[in-house]
Write an enzyme that holds these catalytic residues in place. Structure first.
Site, PDB file in Angstrom:
ATOM      1  N   LYS A  48       0.826  -1.209   0.000  1.00  8.54           N
ATOM      2  CA  LYS A  48       0.000   0.000   0.000  1.00  8.54           C
ATOM      3  C   LYS A  48       0.858   1.256   0.000  1.00  8.54           C
ATOM      4  O   LYS A  48       0.510   2.248  -0.641  1.00  8.54           O
ATOM      5  CB  LYS A  48      -0.939   0.010   1.209  1.00  8.54           C
ATOM      6  CG  LYS A  48      -2.074  -0.995   1.105  1.00  8.54           C
ATOM      7  CD  LYS A  48      -3.093  -0.756   2.220  1.00  8.54           C
ATOM      8  CE  LYS A  48      -4.185  -1.813   2.235  1.00  8.54           C
ATOM      9  NZ  LYS A  48      -5.073  -1.685   3.405  1.00  8.54           N
ATOM     10  N   LYS A 102     -10.854  -4.677  -3.874  1.00  3.83           N
ATOM     11  CA  LYS A 102     -11.681  -3.479  -4.017  1.00  3.83           C
ATOM     12  C   LYS A 102     -10.900  -2.341  -4.665  1.00  3.83           C
ATOM     13  O   LYS A 102     -11.484  -1.417  -5.207  1.00  3.83           O
ATOM     14  CB  LYS A 102     -12.130  -2.982  -2.639  1.00  3.83           C
ATOM     15  CG  LYS A 102     -13.055  -3.908  -1.892  1.00  3.83           C
ATOM     16  CD  LYS A 102     -13.258  -3.339  -0.487  1.00  3.83           C
ATOM     17  CE  LYS A 102     -13.900  -4.304   0.463  1.00  3.83           C
ATOM     18  NZ  LYS A 102     -13.687  -3.907   1.869  1.00  3.83           N
ATOM     19  N   LYS A 157      -5.053 -11.138  -6.665  1.00  2.00           N
ATOM     20  CA  LYS A 157      -6.269 -11.404  -5.894  1.00  2.00           C
ATOM     21  C   LYS A 157      -7.365 -10.397  -6.254  1.00  2.00           C
ATOM     22  O   LYS A 157      -7.078  -9.269  -6.648  1.00  2.00           O
ATOM     23  CB  LYS A 157      -5.968 -11.412  -4.385  1.00  2.00           C
ATOM     24  CG  LYS A 157      -5.752 -10.061  -3.792  1.00  2.00           C
ATOM     25  CD  LYS A 157      -5.713 -10.111  -2.257  1.00  2.00           C
ATOM     26  CE  LYS A 157      -5.556  -8.677  -1.753  1.00  2.00           C
ATOM     27  NZ  LYS A 157      -5.460  -8.500  -0.333  1.00  2.00           N
TER      28      LYS A 157
HETATM   29  P1  AMP Z   1     -11.057  -6.095   3.552  1.00  2.00           P
HETATM   30  O1  AMP Z   1     -12.148  -5.761   2.626  1.00  2.00           O
HETATM   31  O2  AMP Z   1      -9.703  -5.885   2.976  1.00  2.00           O
HETATM   32  O3  AMP Z   1     -11.236  -5.480   4.892  1.00  2.00           O
HETATM   33  O4  AMP Z   1     -11.156  -7.687   3.771  1.00  2.00           O
HETATM   34  C1  AMP Z   1     -12.175  -8.280   4.522  1.00  2.00           C
HETATM   35  C2  AMP Z   1     -11.993  -9.790   4.551  1.00  2.00           C
HETATM   36  O5  AMP Z   1     -12.077 -10.329   3.225  1.00  2.00           O
HETATM   37  C3  AMP Z   1     -10.634 -10.264   5.100  1.00  2.00           C
HETATM   38  O6  AMP Z   1     -10.832 -11.400   5.920  1.00  2.00           O
HETATM   39  C4  AMP Z   1      -9.853 -10.630   3.871  1.00  2.00           C
HETATM   40  O7  AMP Z   1      -8.877 -11.619   4.120  1.00  2.00           O
HETATM   41  C5  AMP Z   1     -10.945 -11.153   2.962  1.00  2.00           C
HETATM   42  N1  AMP Z   1     -10.594 -11.014   1.538  1.00  2.00           N
HETATM   43  C6  AMP Z   1     -10.381  -9.852   0.864  1.00  2.00           C
HETATM   44  N2  AMP Z   1     -10.084 -10.101  -0.440  1.00  2.00           N
HETATM   45  C7  AMP Z   1     -10.122 -11.458  -0.593  1.00  2.00           C
HETATM   46  C8  AMP Z   1      -9.919 -12.344  -1.698  1.00  2.00           C
HETATM   47  N3  AMP Z   1      -9.632 -11.893  -2.938  1.00  2.00           N
HETATM   48  N4  AMP Z   1     -10.035 -13.678  -1.488  1.00  2.00           N
HETATM   49  C9  AMP Z   1     -10.348 -14.157  -0.243  1.00  2.00           C
HETATM   50  N5  AMP Z   1     -10.545 -13.377   0.828  1.00  2.00           N
HETATM   51  C10 AMP Z   1     -10.440 -12.045   0.683  1.00  2.00           C
END
Ligand code: AMP
Ligand code: TRP
Length: 335
Positions: free
Chosen positions: A113, A202, A199
């Site tokens: 980041k 968002k 991966k």
């Molecule tokens: P975040 O939106 O970054 O706060 O992520 C929220 C949850 O979603 C966390 O547990 C991440 O590990 C999971 N997560 C985010 N992106 C992915 C992805 N591409 N595949 C699997 N899990 C994800």
């Protein structure tokens, strides 16, 4: 005997997608009966990169509503917004004072980041994992269900807990419990639809790279139609040369509820022209209940506010008990 505790959270940034659902929310739902559950919308984490106040507010509400729409039951789980429980920010300061900076500069997510931010790296971005440790440790959490990308942050959380216990606790009476990560093999890393080696995220500028949980059937159809594939006939799992194929088959497997073996057999002789409509239908059907429930939640006046109000009260009670112990252990004068 009280139930073991689960804590997890997600950031109210952008639009929650299939990766968030499969890596996180879906796994939170399944454990609800066996655990005492805390699910947090981590709005303070969402401020660690430049943000728009109005968007943060609406994203926070949308994410909380999506937790409920994904099956988290406010009767059985505490759903709350991080900034509404001030213990999180306070605990972060206490942990800051015992966390070596190099533990933070070593974090993969920070490095990635920070590189993207260029000149504009705030102190909060570096401190992000300390706030996350505070989130988890305040609840004396046993298990943290997350996607694979959070593994390193959980190791750091355990390091901080150990260090605190070592410095200010005693062997018989550690202040913090050491949490275990729970990373489920299926869906732990959902990949981008436009590049099977990255991966799903968002922050990817292309909307076509991800399926959002609230996408309409038309949007899902368009995104699958345009997603990246390869020119090979016959579909297979686990061929490293075919990351897109593995990812799409994996999505089909999870949403169809079939075994990997059954999907491998079913799709062994298929071409993309046959598979894509099948995957599209399966995803539309699989996400339909979430879309419907979401509409109900946001259309019920006052419902979400009540859930969040009760959630923050319950969370504060649990968090303040730990914060109190930690302050006393560190030698702060208690009133
Ligand atoms: P975040 O939106 O970054 O706060 O992520 C929220 C949850 O979603 C966390 O547990 C991440 O590990 C999971 N997560 C985010 N992106 C992915 C992805 N591409 N595949 C699997 N899990 C994800
Ligand atoms: N850092 C996590 C993510 O980006 C979100 C998060 C913050 C979290 N605090 C947490 C996840 C505590 C689990 C437990 O996905």
């Amino acid at each position: 005997m009280s139930k073991p505790r689960i804590f997890s959270g997600a950031q109210p940034t952008g639009n929650p997608h299939l990766g968030n659902y499969l890596g996180a929310f879906r796994n939170w739902v399944e454990q609800q009966e066996a655990y005492e559950n805390y699910f947090c919308v981590v709005d303070l984490h969402a401020m660690t990169v430049p943000h728009d106040p109005q968007e943060l507010r609406s994203n926070t509400r949308r994410l909380a509503a999506l937790y409920i729409a994904s099956g988290i039951d406010p009767e059985r789980s505490t759903i709350f917004v991080q900034s509404q429980v001030s213990a999180h920010a306070e605990m972060t300061w206490l942990f800051n004072c015992i966390t070596p900076i190099n533990w933070l500069t070593d974090m993969i997510q920070y490095k990635e980041k920070a590189e993207r931010q260029g000149e504009n790296v705030g102190t909060g971005l570096l401190d992000y994992p300390v706030l996350m440790a505070a989130d988890i440790l305040l609840y004396q959490t046993d298990v943290v269900p997350v996607g694979e990308d959070q593994k390193q942050h959980l190791e750091l959380t355990r390091d901080i807990a150990n260090r605190f216990n070592h410095l200010f606790g005693s062997q018989e009476q550690p202040v913090f419990k050491l949490p275990e990560p729970l990373i489920r093999a299926e869906g732990k890393r959902v990949m981008s639809l436009t590049d099977g080696t990255k991966k799903m995220s968002k922050s990817d500028p292309s909307e076509l790279s991800r399926i959002n949980l609230l996408d309409s059937p038309e949007e899902i159809t368009k995104k699958i139609k345009r997603c990246k594939t390869d020119p090979i006939r016959g579909l297979e799992f686990d061929n490293l040369e075919r990351p897109e194929c593995n990812n799409l088959l994996g999505l089909y497997q999870i949403f169809s509820g079939k075994t990997k073996q059954a999907v491998a057999t079913e799709c062994a002789d298929m071409g993309w022209g046959q598979f894509k409509p099948l995957l599209t239908e399966t995803l539309i059907e699989g996400l339909k209940p979430i879309r419907e429930r979401y509409a109900e939640v946001v259309d019920t006046p006052g419902y979400l506010d009540t859930v969040l109000q009760q959630g923050s009260e319950r969370a504060a009670e649990a968090a303040n008990a730990t914060l109190h112990q930690a302050k006393a252990a560190m030698g702060l004068l208690m009133p």
